[in-house]
Scaffold this active site. Structure first.
Site, PDB file in Angstrom:
ATOM      1  N   TYR A  33      -1.581  -1.016  10.416  1.00 40.93           N
ATOM      2  CA  TYR A  33      -1.580  -1.249   8.908  1.00 40.93           C
ATOM      3  C   TYR A  33      -0.396  -0.613   8.107  1.00 40.93           C
ATOM      4  O   TYR A  33       0.180  -1.170   7.373  1.00 40.93           O
ATOM      5  CB  TYR A  33      -2.862  -0.730   8.463  1.00 40.93           C
ATOM      6  CG  TYR A  33      -3.292  -0.833   6.874  1.00 40.93           C
ATOM      7  CD1 TYR A  33      -3.687  -2.019   6.441  1.00 40.93           C
ATOM      8  CD2 TYR A  33      -2.961   0.273   6.103  1.00 40.93           C
ATOM      9  CE1 TYR A  33      -3.882  -2.043   5.040  1.00 40.93           C
ATOM     10  CE2 TYR A  33      -3.351   0.256   4.630  1.00 40.93           C
ATOM     11  CZ  TYR A  33      -3.820  -0.870   4.108  1.00 40.93           C
ATOM     12  OH  TYR A  33      -3.811  -1.283   2.649  1.00 40.93           O
TER      13      TYR A  33
ATOM     14  N   SER B 241       0.945  -1.309   0.073  1.00 42.56           N
ATOM     15  CA  SER B 241       0.006   0.070  -0.051  1.00 42.56           C
ATOM     16  C   SER B 241       0.952   1.308   0.093  1.00 42.56           C
ATOM     17  O   SER B 241       2.030   1.120   0.429  1.00 42.56           O
ATOM     18  CB  SER B 241      -0.855  -0.233   1.206  1.00 42.56           C
ATOM     19  OG  SER B 241      -1.606   1.190   1.257  1.00 42.56           O
TER      20      SER B 241
END
Length: 268
Positions: free
Chosen positions: A163, A149
């Site tokens: 995350y 990401s």
């Protein structure tokens, strides 16, 4: 030079974790368009797996499994080994996000996110190593693609601490695994998606008009953007790219000059 051969995936067998929806499904569609022979998808929810398999056709084979646990990882590896004698492409896409205020962040949220986003790609690749080794040759290596990401490349304002840390860790893990596996004719690379509409990125899905204002390209990503990047890395075209994570994000990481983007240079 033959362009279809350069970017084609004819005859290749692939596995895409989390392939029933979102970015995983976009990649599956790209693999099919490039000519993959069979694409296995795995997710926890049977109804989603069945729906996507039915939608995308007979080349898509759905498997149900929970990859957050080692027994689920081993079961998937065993199921695939019973069906195939080699695996050309592994896309480690399944992931999780968890957000809570810093003072209240839970250990459960931390462990689930770090396990699925970092531990699972490592151990699933390890368990599938025999099939990947059988597929890979010097002239036509097997491929492993990690879906990270842009949140692992830059900070964001949301309280999704594990995350962001896990995706940064996955990017470095991609480099380290690439160094190990390239000697076995297995190439490891990654993609860092930006804003793509999905259940995990509901802002891009439900409020694209707002989200695109912060993207230099002034739009959220679509299926062709993700599929194109994946096809490049997974086909012959990407054979000389090793250990790299490419941001596919409309310029957020590498072409964003912040507030200056919105200032009229004339001063008006």
């Amino acid at each position: 030079m033959n362009l279809p051969d350069l970017f084609g995936l004819e005859g290749r067998v692939a596995l895409v974790t989390g392939g029933s929806r979102g970015i995983g499904k976009m990649i599956v569609e790209g693999l099919l368009a490039a000519g993959a022979a069979r694409v296995y998808i795995v997710a926890r929810k049977k109804e989603q797996v069945d729906e996507t398999s039915a939608e995308l056709g007979e080349k898509v084979i759905g498997l149900v499994g929970d990859l957050s646990q080692m027994d689920g990882i081993q079961q998937l590896a065993d199921d695939l080994a019973a069906r195939e004698d080699k695996l050309d492409i592994l896309v480690n896409n399944a992931g999780a996000a968890w957000g809570e205020p810093f003072e209240e962040f839970s250990e459960a949220g931390w462990h689930r996110t770090m396990d699925l986003n970092v531990k699972t790609p490592f151990f699933l690749t390890q368990k599938l190593m025999p099939l990947l080794k059988k597929a890979g040759t010097k002239d036509r290596p097997a491929k492993v693609l990690m879906i990270a990401s842009i949140d692992g490349m830059k900070t964001n304002p949301w309280p999704t601490y594990p995350y962001q840390a896990s995706k940064a860790g996955l990017i470095h893990l991609t480099r380290r695994m690439a160094a190990e596996l390239v000697q076995h004719n297995i190439i490891v690379n990654g993609i860092g998606p930006g804003a793509f509409p999905s259940a995990m990125n509901r802002a891009a899905r439900d409020n694209a008009d707002m989200v695109e204002k912060g993207i230099p390209s002034r739009r959220v990503g679509v299926t062709e953007d993700m599929a194109g990047g994946a096809i490049y890395l997974l086909s012959r075209a990407g054979d000389y790219v090793v250990g790299t994570t490419i941001a596919i994000d409309g310029g957020v990481v590498n072409a964003n000059v912040g507030a200056g983007n919105f200032v009229d240079p004339s001063g008006d």
